[in-house]
Write a protein that holds these residues in place. Structure first.
Motif, PDB file in Angstrom:
ATOM      1  N   GLN A 156       0.814  -1.213   0.000  1.00 41.92           N
ATOM      2  CA  GLN A 156       0.000   0.000   0.000  1.00 41.92           C
ATOM      3  C   GLN A 156       0.856   1.275   0.000  1.00 41.92           C
ATOM      4  N   ASN A 157       2.181   1.123  -0.120  1.00 41.73           N
ATOM      5  CA  ASN A 157       3.081   2.275  -0.083  1.00 41.73           C
ATOM      6  C   ASN A 157       3.228   2.855  -1.490  1.00 41.73           C
ATOM      7  N   LYS A 158       2.541   3.983  -1.730  1.00 44.28           N
ATOM      8  CA  LYS A 158       2.515   4.568  -3.071  1.00 44.28           C
ATOM      9  C   LYS A 158       2.801   6.065  -2.994  1.00 44.28           C
ATOM     10  N   ASP A 160       2.563   9.965  -3.137  1.00 42.29           N
ATOM     11  CA  ASP A 160       1.501  10.853  -2.653  1.00 42.29           C
ATOM     12  C   ASP A 160       0.788  10.300  -1.422  1.00 42.29           C
ATOM     13  N   HIS A 161       0.882   8.967  -1.185  1.00 40.44           N
ATOM     14  CA  HIS A 161       0.283   8.368   0.021  1.00 40.44           C
ATOM     15  C   HIS A 161       1.250   7.336   0.608  1.00 40.44           C
ATOM     16  N   ASN A 163       3.304   4.861   2.942  1.00 42.93           N
ATOM     17  CA  ASN A 163       3.061   4.100   4.172  1.00 42.93           C
ATOM     18  C   ASN A 163       4.410   3.850   4.833  1.00 42.93           C
ATOM     19  N   ARG A 191       9.380   7.014   1.192  1.00 41.70           N
ATOM     20  CA  ARG A 191       9.249   7.502  -0.192  1.00 41.70           C
ATOM     21  C   ARG A 191      10.090   6.657  -1.148  1.00 41.70           C
ATOM     22  N   THR A 194       8.375   3.435  -2.074  1.00 45.31           N
ATOM     23  CA  THR A 194       7.089   3.462  -2.775  1.00 45.31           C
ATOM     24  C   THR A 194       7.198   2.650  -4.064  1.00 45.31           C
ATOM     25  N   HIS A 210       3.897   3.705  -9.280  1.00 42.58           N
ATOM     26  CA  HIS A 210       3.600   4.040  -7.878  1.00 42.58           C
ATOM     27  C   HIS A 210       4.822   4.578  -7.140  1.00 42.58           C
TER      28      HIS A 210
END
Length: 457
Positions: A156-158, A160-161, A163, A191, A194, A210
């Motif tokens: 889920q590490n992308k 702009d968002h 994790n 980052r 990601t 991503h």
């Protein structure tokens, strides 16, 4: 210090204790000879499971109904149970004791807890295959494993968002330790990671769409770093070698660290580009490893206790799945650590309940007394897939047959406590023999293994 004491100490730390076969000749070997055996190259065999995969009734339906989910869950549980037991049996019967012991250490260091048995198998075999190799390769491979990426949410590490779960634990638990990085470093590391993920088959995927391509500032360096770049930067830090060396020292030597020794080991470890085998050779061939303060000072983990018993008592287990239950009751279920920090060590293994059970297992497995423990109401063993009724029933029937004739033959002209206890002088044999008889050596052996001293290594 006699060779037998040194050999017991070495085999218990670099492996899982003396096997019944070794007891017949270990007094005749030198620690150097034992060490050569431990570091010998052995063929690698993967750990597998044979439980067939569950095939959905409607293979083209991407969603499972309640019954299909239940069957899938049951299959996953069975496959994970097989992996657990096969890993354990490798520790018991495998010739490559040092590799299995190192794999056990890394299994707790790179702790994951997921349901997917394919991912578990993949990570477990990778760790075992690289246990004595390069920590650099080990770190990179584990970081790209679907088991780790899934457990720490990097799928889920992308951009702009981001994790931060995976990034934080990589530094805090797997490499540098607290105090050697900032919160800003955590954010920049996240980052860089990601886009790192995996597909449903368990293949690592670097999803470019991503990934945050922007410049990052991490541990004093600037660049458009990706995951491989930042892992390289982490490995450039001497604090990483220091952290890993100290953790290995605490596990294999003494929970009270000797910083002067650790600093020297860490320097050599760093300069070898993280050669694990060289580090372990330095430890197990040093004079200080055999200092009295380092002998018999560690409480056996549940795995070390169970495996050690199975190595010294040749046994046939008719329902081996019950061994998983003992793992859970004692607090260490393989493939199922309590959290990402892995299992604790030392005195945390012992409380009023677990100590009593640990000391009674030799008698329970020998059929002398029944199991009188039951599952707690909140027990989550096997991820909640077994009812308390099933568990409580199986507790009382370990269904183990021990080959006592072999044990009697091996210890016929020996004092069993010299082989079963690290510091054998610490055992009060007068008390042990009060509950035995001169003609019943088997009862004496069971009683020795039921002493508090047997809990130490």
């Amino acid at each position: 210090m006699d060779s037998l004491l040194k050999n017991k100490h070495l085999i218990s730390r670099a492996g899982f204790g003396i096997s019944i076969d070794q007891a017949d000749y270990i007094n005749e070997q030198t620690p150097r000879k034992i060490s050569e055996t431990l570091f010998r190259e052995y063929p690698f065999t993967e750990i597998i499971y044979q439980t067939p995969d569950y095939i959905k009734a409607e293979s083209n339906d991407p969603k499972l109904n309640a019954e299909q989910r239940r069957l899938q869950q049951k299959t996953n549980q069975k496959q994970n149970e097989e992996l657990n037991l096969n890993f354990l049996m490798n520790m018991v019967y495998g010739k490559d004791q040092l590799t299995e012991k190192m794999a056990f250490f890394w299994h707790g260091h790179f702790a994951t807890r997921i349901i997917n048995p394919k991912f578990n198998q993949q990570l477990l075999n990778f760790i075992r295959k690289n246990a004595l190799g390069s920590f650099r390769n080990l770190l990179i491979g584990v970081s790209k494993s679907p088991a780790m990426l899934s457990f720490l949410n990097n799928q889920q590490n992308k951009k702009d968002h981001p994790n931060e779960n995976f990034a934080r634990e990589v530094m805090e638990l797997f490499t540098m330790g607290r105090g050697n990085y900032s919160e800003a470093d955590v954010k920049e590391l996240a980052r860089a990671f990601t886009g790192w993920g995996y597909d449903k088959e368990g293949n690592f995927r670097e999803r470019k769409n991503h990934h945050d391509e922007g410049e990052k500032t991490f541990l004093g360096k600037k660049g458009k770093f990706n995951g491989d770049d930042v892992l390289g930067i982490i490995l450039e830090q001497k604090s990483t070698a220091q952290f890993i060396t100290e953790k290995i020292y605490r596990f294999f030597v003494n929970e009270i660290p000797n910083q002067s020794i650790i600093s020297k080991l860490s320097k050599d470890f760093y300069e070898s580009d993280y050669d694990v085998k060289s580090l372990m050779k330095s430890i197990f061939t040093s004079k200080w490893f055999y200092d009295q303060k380092n002998i018999g000072n560690r409480i056996k983990s549940p795995t070390e206790l169970i495996v050690g018993m199975m190595r010294i008592l040749p046994m046939e287990i008719h329902n081996p799945e019950n061994i998983v239950i003992y793992q859970k009751l004692l607090g260490q279920m393989l493939l199922y650590p309590p959290n990402v920090a892995g299992w604790p060590n030392g005195k945390s293994w012992i409380d009023s309940s677990t100590l009593m059970l640990r000391m009674q297992i030799p008698q329970i497995w020998s059929g002398i007394i029944p199991m009188e423990y039951s599952a707690r109401e909140d027990d989550d063993i096997d991820m909640g897939m077994k009812s308390r009724e099933v568990l409580n029933k199986s507790y009382k029937n370990p269904n183990i047959k021990i080959n006592w004739q072999t044990v009697k033959d091996i210890f016929k002209n020996k004092n069993p406590h010299d082989y079963l206890i690290i510091n054998s002088d610490s055992v009060n044999m007068n008390i042990v023999e009060q509950f035995s008889s001169d003609t019943n050596q088997i009862k004496t052996i069971i009683n020795i293994m039921s002493t508090p001293e047997y809990q130490l290594m």
